[in-house]
Structures are given as C-alpha cells and as structure tokens.
Motif scaffolding. Structure first.
Motif, mmCIF file in Angstrom:
data_model
loop_
_atom_site.group_PDB
_atom_site.id
_atom_site.type_symbol
_atom_site.label_atom_id
_atom_site.label_comp_id
_atom_site.label_asym_id
_atom_site.label_seq_id
_atom_site.Cartn_x
_atom_site.Cartn_y
_atom_site.Cartn_z
ATOM 1 N N ALA A 18 0.833 -1.205 0.000
ATOM 2 C CA ALA A 18 0.000 0.000 0.000
ATOM 3 C C ALA A 18 0.869 1.257 0.000
ATOM 4 O O ALA A 18 0.572 2.238 -0.700
ATOM 5 C CB ALA A 18 -0.935 -0.002 1.216
ATOM 6 N N LEU A 19 1.960 1.244 0.761
ATOM 7 C CA LEU A 19 2.871 2.386 0.769
ATOM 8 C C LEU A 19 3.571 2.550 -0.580
ATOM 9 O O LEU A 19 3.863 3.678 -1.001
ATOM 10 C CB LEU A 19 3.910 2.221 1.880
ATOM 11 C CG LEU A 19 3.397 2.356 3.315
ATOM 12 C CD1 LEU A 19 4.551 2.199 4.299
ATOM 13 C CD2 LEU A 19 2.703 3.698 3.533
ATOM 14 N N THR A 20 3.843 1.437 -1.261
ATOM 15 C CA THR A 20 4.429 1.507 -2.595
ATOM 16 C C THR A 20 3.495 2.243 -3.550
ATOM 17 O O THR A 20 3.929 3.062 -4.372
ATOM 18 C CB THR A 20 4.726 0.097 -3.120
ATOM 19 O OG1 THR A 20 5.604 -0.572 -2.209
ATOM 20 C CG2 THR A 20 5.369 0.139 -4.496
ATOM 21 N N PHE A 21 2.203 1.979 -3.433
ATOM 22 C CA PHE A 21 1.197 2.670 -4.246
ATOM 23 C C PHE A 21 1.224 4.175 -3.964
ATOM 24 O O PHE A 21 1.204 4.993 -4.886
ATOM 25 C CB PHE A 21 -0.180 2.082 -3.946
ATOM 26 C CG PHE A 21 -1.313 2.776 -4.646
ATOM 27 C CD1 PHE A 21 -1.552 2.573 -5.995
ATOM 28 C CD2 PHE A 21 -2.154 3.626 -3.946
ATOM 29 C CE1 PHE A 21 -2.603 3.213 -6.639
ATOM 30 C CE2 PHE A 21 -3.206 4.273 -4.576
ATOM 31 C CZ PHE A 21 -3.425 4.063 -5.931
ATOM 32 N N THR A 22 1.312 4.551 -2.685
ATOM 33 C CA THR A 22 1.328 5.978 -2.353
ATOM 34 C C THR A 22 2.584 6.650 -2.878
ATOM 35 O O THR A 22 2.559 7.829 -3.265
ATOM 36 C CB THR A 22 1.234 6.213 -0.830
ATOM 37 O OG1 THR A 22 2.416 5.746 -0.183
ATOM 38 C CG2 THR A 22 0.023 5.505 -0.246
ATOM 39 N N THR A 23 3.703 5.910 -2.907
ATOM 40 C CA THR A 23 4.942 6.477 -3.440
ATOM 41 C C THR A 23 4.772 6.856 -4.911
ATOM 42 O O THR A 23 5.263 7.903 -5.352
ATOM 43 C CB THR A 23 6.093 5.478 -3.288
ATOM 44 O OG1 THR A 23 6.326 5.244 -1.903
ATOM 45 C CG2 THR A 23 7.372 6.005 -3.920
ATOM 46 N N GLY A 24 4.084 6.006 -5.667
ATOM 47 C CA GLY A 24 3.818 6.333 -7.063
ATOM 48 C C GLY A 24 3.039 7.631 -7.195
ATOM 49 O O GLY A 24 3.332 8.476 -8.062
ATOM 50 N N ILE B 76 3.201 13.461 -8.544
ATOM 51 C CA ILE B 76 2.921 14.853 -8.187
ATOM 52 C C ILE B 76 4.211 15.666 -8.202
ATOM 53 O O ILE B 76 4.258 16.794 -8.711
ATOM 54 C CB ILE B 76 2.265 14.940 -6.790
ATOM 55 C CG1 ILE B 76 0.923 14.215 -6.762
ATOM 56 C CG2 ILE B 76 2.109 16.396 -6.359
ATOM 57 C CD1 ILE B 76 -0.129 14.787 -7.664
ATOM 58 N N GLY B 77 5.276 15.091 -7.656
ATOM 59 C CA GLY B 77 6.544 15.799 -7.607
ATOM 60 C C GLY B 77 7.111 16.065 -8.989
ATOM 61 O O GLY B 77 7.521 17.189 -9.296
ATOM 62 N N ALA C 67 1.468 5.985 -9.809
ATOM 63 C CA ALA C 67 1.898 7.084 -10.672
ATOM 64 C C ALA C 67 0.766 7.518 -11.598
ATOM 65 O O ALA C 67 0.562 8.721 -11.830
ATOM 66 C CB ALA C 67 3.122 6.660 -11.487
ATOM 67 N N GLY C 68 0.018 6.538 -12.105
ATOM 68 C CA GLY C 68 -1.117 6.883 -12.966
ATOM 69 C C GLY C 68 -2.186 7.644 -12.215
ATOM 70 O O GLY C 68 -2.739 8.639 -12.707
ATOM 71 N N VAL C 69 -2.478 7.203 -10.985
ATOM 72 C CA VAL C 69 -3.475 7.903 -10.163
ATOM 73 C C VAL C 69 -2.993 9.307 -9.822
ATOM 74 O O VAL C 69 -3.756 10.278 -9.870
ATOM 75 C CB VAL C 69 -3.760 7.096 -8.877
ATOM 76 C CG1 VAL C 69 -4.574 7.923 -7.884
ATOM 77 C CG2 VAL C 69 -4.499 5.813 -9.220
ATOM 78 N N GLY C 70 -1.703 9.437 -9.487
ATOM 79 C CA GLY C 70 -1.158 10.752 -9.176
ATOM 80 C C GLY C 70 -1.262 11.703 -10.349
ATOM 81 O O GLY C 70 -1.637 12.875 -10.182
ATOM 82 N N ALA C 71 -0.932 11.206 -11.549
ATOM 83 C CA ALA C 71 -1.026 12.046 -12.744
ATOM 84 C C ALA C 71 -2.475 12.452 -13.020
ATOM 85 O O ALA C 71 -2.751 13.592 -13.400
ATOM 86 C CB ALA C 71 -0.443 11.302 -13.942
ATOM 87 N N HIS D 248 -6.017 18.746 -8.948
ATOM 88 C CA HIS D 248 -5.166 19.646 -8.175
ATOM 89 C C HIS D 248 -4.027 18.829 -7.581
ATOM 90 O O HIS D 248 -4.221 17.675 -7.194
ATOM 91 C CB HIS D 248 -5.966 20.319 -7.053
ATOM 92 C CG HIS D 248 -5.308 21.556 -6.515
ATOM 93 N ND1 HIS D 248 -4.218 21.509 -5.683
ATOM 94 C CD2 HIS D 248 -5.578 22.880 -6.708
ATOM 95 C CE1 HIS D 248 -3.848 22.741 -5.378
ATOM 96 N NE2 HIS D 248 -4.647 23.594 -5.978
ATOM 97 N N ALA D 249 -2.830 19.446 -7.493
ATOM 98 C CA ALA D 249 -1.684 18.736 -6.908
ATOM 99 C C ALA D 249 -1.980 18.314 -5.473
ATOM 100 O O ALA D 249 -1.578 17.232 -5.030
ATOM 101 C CB ALA D 249 -0.443 19.635 -6.953
ATOM 102 N N GLY D 250 -2.706 19.156 -4.751
ATOM 103 C CA GLY D 250 -3.022 18.840 -3.368
ATOM 104 C C GLY D 250 -3.914 17.628 -3.221
ATOM 105 O O GLY D 250 -3.830 16.906 -2.213
#
Length: 231
Positions: free
Chosen positions: A26-32, A37-38, A196-200, A206-208
């Motif tokens: 789960a933490l690996t997913f959040t890292t993506g 975002i970064g 990463a896909g979810v973050g994009a 919004h980035a937030g």
C-alpha cells in the motif's frame, strides 16, 4: 503451575508477515502518487525515487535541457534528513512493527496531508514555497523508506523498484530460478505504476488532491499496522 496453565499464560507469536507485506505494498502505491505529483507538479523532481534525482541532477549540472538543480538537491537533502531522523527514532529496531513504526508512519501521513491541504488552499504558490514543499516531501519519503527498510519485507522497499524488477527477472524460471517471490515483486511494480497513474490523473484536479489521497492511505497503513502487527 500445570503444563496447561503455563501454555495458556504464554501467547503464541502472531504471524504478521502477510499483513506487513500488504501494508508495504500500500505504501508503494502511495509512493507512485507522490512521485507523480513531484515530477509533474514540482518541476521534474522526484521526492521518493532518489535514483531519478541523482540522474536529473547529473544531467542538470552539465546544462542539459534546462533541467532543475535546486529541486533535486533539496529533495535529496530532505530525504537523507528524513532517513536519519527515522533511524534515530527506531533505535536499531528491525524486523517488526513497533510503537516507533506507528509514530513515524503517522508523521509521514501528517506531513503529506498537511502539504496537500496547503496546496489546495494556496493556489499559485511562489517558487520558494514549492521548494519548501519539495524538501518536506523528500523528508517524509526518507522517513518512510527508512521505516520500511527496518520492517524488512523482502523486495518491497516502498520507494525503489529497480532491484525488485531485477529480482523478478533474475529469479524467474526463464533464468533458471524458482520464481518463488514473483507475486509480491510483480505487485510492487504494478502498484507503483498504478500509483503514478493515479497521481497524474489527480494532478488534473489539483496537486493537493493527490497528496491528500496518498497521506490518508499512509495514515490508514499506520493505524492498521499498529492494531494488527505491533509486537
């Protein structure tokens, strides 16, 4: 004391391995999410994947393609500081979930959620504020990476998948290996990809928003780990 009462007085050790694996995935997913975002929202900076930052910085120092220098340097510094602070908090404890583990991951969640909230409320933040954001995210990811390293779930570092892909290929039947750990290795790769896909996608909102999602997942990991995996 009888043999029966002695056995009842000693609680059997819990097998928390599968639960820890799921939490690290789960933490690996959040890292993506955070790295997407970064990179896309903070001028091509990784706040968790330091390999990427080192490569970007090396190219930037030669003047290649107008790449950023300050951002990767700040992210690297924050990451190292976060890992150092986590190491001090853990005090050498490895291989199990402890109260320090809960506190560290709760702190990571708090930082990421707070940054997400600030970005949501402060549209058009100036460059210095974005650099501070980069440093704080780097610090949080460094603390997360050190905490995951201390827990020691094999091939799931939560921030790096190059070694995981190497193990997936090297230990596969194609290379004469047993492929015993392929499910977790493949899941780690796919979850980083999905994150990463979810973050994009969330960056379009919004980035937030992406950071809030990542932080809340991390908070859930801290709470579940404290309840189910603490020794």
């Amino acid at each position: 004391m009888t043999e029966t009462s002695t056995a009842a007085a000693v609680s059997p050790a819990r097998d928390t391995g599968p639960a820890l694996l799921r939490l690290m995935l789960a933490l690996t997913f959040t890292t993506g999410i955070v790295d997407a975002i970064g990179y896309l929202g903070l001028d091509r900076v990784f706040t968790a994947n330091m390999t990427g930052n080192v490569v970007i910085l090396g190219m930037a120092l030669t003047g290649a393609d107008d790449l950023p220098v300050a951002g990767p340097l700040i992210a690297l510094g924050g990451f190292v500081l976060g890992a150092v602070l986590a190491g001090l908090a853990l005090g050498g404890r490895t291989g199990a979930w402890s109260a320090a583990t809960t506190a560290l991951l709760g702190g990571v969640a708090g930082v990421v959620v707070a940054i997400g909230a600030v970005l949501l409320l402060w549209d058009g933040a100036p460059e210095p504020a974005l650099l501070i954001t980069t440093g704080m995210l780097g610090l949080a990811m460094g603390a997360q990476a050190a905490t995951a390293r201390a827990i020691g779930v094999k091939d799931v570092t939560t921030v790096v998948i190059t070694s995981t892909i190497t193990g997936l290929a090297m230990d596969s039947p194609l290379a004469g290996g047993s492929g015993a750990l392929w499910p977790r290795r493949l899941l780690a790769v796919l979850l980083m990809l999905a994150g990463a896909g979810v973050g994009a996608a969330l960056l379009r909102v919004h980035a937030g928003a992406g950071l809030l999602v990542a932080g809340l997942i991390c908070a859930a990991v801290a709470a579940i780990g404290h309840a189910r995996c603490r020794g």
